[in-house]
Design a protein around this motif. Structure first.
Motif, short mmCIF file in Angstrom:
data_model
loop_
_atom_site.label_atom_id
_atom_site.label_comp_id
_atom_site.label_asym_id
_atom_site.label_seq_id
_atom_site.Cartn_x
_atom_site.Cartn_y
_atom_site.Cartn_z
N GLY A 98 -9.70 -69.20 42.29
CA GLY A 98 -8.62 -70.19 42.39
C GLY A 98 -8.65 -71.22 41.30
N PHE A 100 -7.36 -73.97 38.96
CA PHE A 100 -6.30 -74.98 38.99
C PHE A 100 -6.59 -76.07 37.96
CE2 PHE A 100 -5.44 -72.97 42.98
CZ PHE A 100 -4.13 -73.27 43.30
N TYR A 111 -1.59 -74.56 39.54
CA TYR A 111 -2.28 -73.27 39.43
C TYR A 111 -2.20 -72.79 37.98
CZ TYR A 111 -3.43 -68.34 40.06
OH TYR A 111 -4.02 -67.10 39.96
N CYS A 117 -1.00 -60.71 40.96
CA CYS A 117 -2.10 -60.40 41.88
C CYS A 117 -2.77 -59.07 41.50
CB CYS A 117 -1.60 -60.34 43.32
SG CYS A 117 -0.56 -58.91 43.69
N GLU A 162 -11.40 -75.77 41.04
CA GLU A 162 -11.26 -74.51 41.77
C GLU A 162 -11.04 -74.85 43.24
OE1 GLU A 162 -13.76 -70.37 42.64
OE2 GLU A 162 -14.56 -71.88 41.26
N LYS A 164 -11.33 -73.63 46.92
CA LYS A 164 -11.98 -72.65 47.78
C LYS A 164 -11.68 -72.99 49.22
CE LYS A 164 -15.86 -71.50 44.73
NZ LYS A 164 -17.34 -71.41 44.62
N ASP A 171 -14.36 -76.62 38.60
CA ASP A 171 -14.37 -75.20 38.24
C ASP A 171 -15.42 -74.95 37.16
OD1 ASP A 171 -13.83 -72.57 37.77
OD2 ASP A 171 -11.68 -72.83 37.44
#
Length: 280
Positions: A98, A100, A111, A117, A162, A164, A171
């Motif tokens: 993730g 960001f 993001y 994906c 990040e 979570k 990050d």
């Protein structure tokens, strides 16, 4: 004799005014004579147009390497897969973490990770191979694996976070990978964004390859957003390498690029989209 031709397909700026398109991102085509490998895919997919103009057909590439899971290095992958079809893609297991960017006051976090994906990319032909440790892709060409963070003055900027679950953490960008190529005249180091720190990466490259002579450094250094202290100490470190070629670009920033061009006039090369670097 190991040879390599590096063509910059995507970069923030254009060095050849023949229809080449710039975009915020990075993509490099590596031609070893018997194999072509793509290192990163830029942001928007202009690598296909740019390659065609430069006389390269990306349907002939054998493999794709992704340096890390930020949009400006992975955004063009889906269009490329639609054009190229099934192909092995090498990356770190945290590619889809993730990623960001921290929002300003009153703004949402943004993001900045892979725009598509995993399932969509696989359906378009991506055959992912995950590597967190050094891996020899072909004789002399090494995927770095995770870079040990040992240099005290090299830091990942606080704005990179990040997410979570419900937790927001700094990050560490563990998926930051580089490429190391051993030639008869020394080591060629290819960078995506060098989030791990340029010095950390070079020292890791020496250990992985058992080659102490660094011949060339090419790619994003992320020095543009580094502190002045980190910039100056990194430049001081580079002075000790006696480089044949220093070709930084992308996230290096124009200010730091100018400093490096002045500091290393014989080694420095502008690595804009459309540029080619030959190593024989």
């Amino acid at each position: 004799m190991r040879k390599l031709q590096v063509t910059i397909l995507v970069e923030n700026t254009v060095g050849v005014s023949v229809g080449i398109l710039a975009e915020w991102g990075l993509s490099m085509l590596l031609d070893f004579g018997d194999e072509e490998i793509l290192f990163d895919a830029g942001e928007q997919g202009n690598l296909i147009n740019n390659a065609q103009i430069l006389g390269h057909d990306l349907r002939h590439i054998n493999r794709i390497i992704l340096s890390h899971g930020h949009y400006d290095h992975t955004g063009g992958l889906f269009k490329l897969l639609q054009y190229r079809g099934a192909i092995p893609v090498y990356a770190h297991p945290d590619l889809f973490a993730g990623h960001f960017g921290k929002g300003g006051e009153g703004q949402a976090n943004r993001y900045i990770g892979v725009p598509h994906c995993l399932k969509l990319l696989e359906s378009a032909g991506a055959e992912f191979h995950w590597h967190s440790k050094p891996f020899e892709l072909r004789p002399g060409l090494w995927l770095s694996g995770e870079i040990p963070r040992e240099t005290p003055f090299e830091h990942i900027e606080d704005q990179l976070i990040e997410i979570k679950g419900e937790n927001v953490v700094h990050d560490r960008i563990r998926d930051d990978l580089s490429l190391f190529y051993v030639t008869d005249r020394g080591l060629i180091i290819l960078l995506g964004c060098a989030h791990s720190g340029l010095v950390n990466i070079v020292e890791h490259a020496k250990r992985v390859t058992n080659e102490n002579k660094v011949r060339a450094i090419i790619g994003g250094t992320h020095l543009g957003r580094a502190t002045l202290d980190q910039q100056l100490k990194t430049i001081d470190y580079l002075r000790g390498l006696d480089l044949e070629c220093l070709a930084p670009n992308h996230c290096t920033g124009l200010g730091v690029l100018s400093k490096l061009a002045a500091e290393f006039p014989s080694a420095f090369k502008w690595a804009m989209a459309g540029s080619t670097l030959d190593f024989k």
